[in-house]
Design a protein around this motif. Structure first.
Motif, PDB file in Angstrom:
ATOM      1  N   UNK A 246       0.851  -1.260  -0.046  1.00 53.55           N
ATOM      2  CA  UNK A 246       0.016  -0.016   0.068  1.00 53.55           C
ATOM      3  C   UNK A 246       0.965   1.415  -0.119  1.00 53.55           C
ATOM      4  N   UNK A 247       1.994   1.173  -0.387  1.00 52.48           N
ATOM      5  CA  UNK A 247       2.960   2.189  -0.300  1.00 52.48           C
ATOM      6  C   UNK A 247       3.053   2.659  -1.755  1.00 52.48           C
ATOM      7  N   UNK A 317      -5.740  13.114  -6.607  1.00 53.24           N
ATOM      8  CA  UNK A 317      -4.445  12.938  -6.497  1.00 53.24           C
ATOM      9  C   UNK A 317      -4.020  11.645  -6.899  1.00 53.24           C
ATOM     10  N   UNK A 318      -3.203  11.705  -8.029  1.00 51.75           N
ATOM     11  CA  UNK A 318      -2.683  10.182  -8.681  1.00 51.75           C
ATOM     12  C   UNK A 318      -1.706   9.774  -8.179  1.00 51.75           C
ATOM     13  N   UNK A 319      -1.808   8.491  -7.518  1.00 48.45           N
ATOM     14  CA  UNK A 319      -0.678   7.919  -6.883  1.00 48.45           C
ATOM     15  C   UNK A 319      -0.217   6.682  -7.779  1.00 48.45           C
ATOM     16  N   UNK A 320       1.436   6.496  -7.673  1.00 47.02           N
ATOM     17  CA  UNK A 320       1.754   5.297  -8.473  1.00 47.02           C
ATOM     18  C   UNK A 320       2.595   4.337  -7.521  1.00 47.02           C
ATOM     19  N   UNK A 321       2.149   3.220  -7.653  1.00 43.93           N
ATOM     20  CA  UNK A 321       2.742   2.210  -6.720  1.00 43.93           C
ATOM     21  C   UNK A 321       4.188   1.463  -7.435  1.00 43.93           C
ATOM     22  N   UNK A 341       5.870  12.979  -3.132  1.00 41.88           N
ATOM     23  CA  UNK A 341       5.852  12.630  -1.605  1.00 41.88           C
ATOM     24  C   UNK A 341       5.463  11.175  -1.806  1.00 41.88           C
ATOM     25  N   UNK A 342       6.103  10.566  -0.476  1.00 41.69           N
ATOM     26  CA  UNK A 342       5.819   9.002  -0.373  1.00 41.69           C
ATOM     27  C   UNK A 342       4.585   8.797   0.591  1.00 41.69           C
TER      28      UNK A 342
END
Length: 354
Positions: A246-247, A317-321, A341-342
């Motif tokens: 989940x990071x 907010x688009x997050x990438x794994x 940011x992490x």
């Protein structure tokens, strides 16, 4: 009166000589290494390739016992001299023929003697055979043999060796994995120190054998270095790295502007206003037309008033794994995050990864 200038000349001459000797000593050449590519036989036509390492800008020559001529070496790199001697039919060279090198810089000359044999598998020249009249006490003694270890044994790096023992001797060294020998100058009485720069053709390992020879006349003592050439690795063992599912990293933050769709309230409200305005314009049929136009215009104005009144901003907010996948999380207000940011995501909620 004649004695005065004579006295002046007598005093001035030693002072001038002293100054000349000091300058000459400052430019004394040094031979740091001397080796040969050993051959299988010494028949006419065989080539002997020599290398000499020392003071740059000099003139190097070789003299081989039994050879018909001397050999001039060429300075191929600063301080590195190379040359090839081709055996002729009149040469009387053997595997143990002595080879002497002379390096001249200006008016100063230094010499070195090759300690290797010219033939393969013959080994080094014997120097440890004492004559019957020689006493064991006359044999030079090596008290200590040391090296400044290096954590990098790649070409261009330097290894500094020191030998302590009998003063006034000649000390040479050999390293397994390198060609030839190199010499250690006496920096203090009984202390011999010098550096060896690793060459591209060398194959030096941390545990390569290193031997030093100390010679006084025809008597030689040999010592073996009991120390590795490279420091033992102190790098800690890598820790087990667990994969975090989940990071993620903030890949983008998009600001989305949303306008209200309008409803009948706005249209009717605007129409009423328009009708009221239109009833104040014209008379008779003109009044009726004005009322209709006012109603239509009022409806348009009403829709824009309501659209502007209901205009809102949302944040995506688009997050990438780590595996390359992405996910979008929507916020009604600024989430206070920045690209790069992490973060961690849990039940659709983002939190900074501490």
């Amino acid at each position: 009166m004649a004695a005065v200038p004579l006295f002046s000349l007598t005093v001035a001459a030693p002072a001038h000589a002293q100054q000349y000797n000091n300058n000459a000593a400052a430019y004394n050449p040094v031979i740091r290494g001397f080796d040969v590519e050993e051959v299988r036989n010494l028949k006419p036509g065989v080539e002997l390739n020599f290398n000499l390492y020392g003071t740059p800008g000099g003139r190097a020559t070789l003299s081989i016992a039994g050879a018909n001529r001397n050999l001039n070496l060429t300075e191929t790199e600063p301080g590195q001299y190379e040359g090839t001697y081709t055996l002729g039919s009149r040469d009387n060279i053997t595997g143990r023929s002595a080879v002497t090198a002379n390096l001249r810089v200006g008016n100063q000359v230094t010499s070195g003697v090759l300690s290797e044999s010219l033939l393969r598998d013959v080994g080094r020249h014997p120097r440890d055979n004492m004559g019957r009249g020689e006493r064991a006490a006359d044999v030079p003694r090596i008290a200590r043999f040391d090296v400044q270890v290096n954590d990098d044994l790649t070409p261009g790096n330097e290894l500094v060796f020191s030998v302590y023992g009998t003063p006034g001797a000649k000390v040479d060294m050999a390293i397994a994995g390198t060609r030839g020998v190199f010499f250690l100058p006496e920096v203090n009485p009984g202390e011999y120190t010098g550096g060896y720069t690793i060459r591209r053709a060398d194959r030096i390992a941390p545990n390569s054998a290193v031997t030093a020879n100390m010679r006084v006349g025809n008597r030689v003592s040999t010592a073996t270095l009991n120390k590795p050439l490279r420091l033992a690795s102190t790098t800690p063992a890598p820790r087990d790295v667990r994969y975090c599912t989940n990071c993620a990293t903030v890949d983008a933050i998009n600001v989305v502007e949303v306008n209200g769709d309008g409803n009948y309230l706005g249209t009717i409200g605007g129409g009423v206003v328009g009708a009221v305005l239109g009833s104040q314009v014209g008379k008779g049929s003109g009044r009726t037309a004005a009322q209709i136009a006012g109603a239509l215009g009022g409806a348009y104005v009403g829709r824009n008033i309501e659209r502007n009144a209901k205009k809102t901003q949302h944040y995506e907010v688009v997050i990438r794994f780590a595996n390359g996948g992405t996910q979008t999380v929507t916020y009604e207000n600024d989430p206070g995050l920045r690209v790069g940011e992490k973060v961690r995501i849990s039940d659709g909620v983002l939190s900074r990864d501490q």
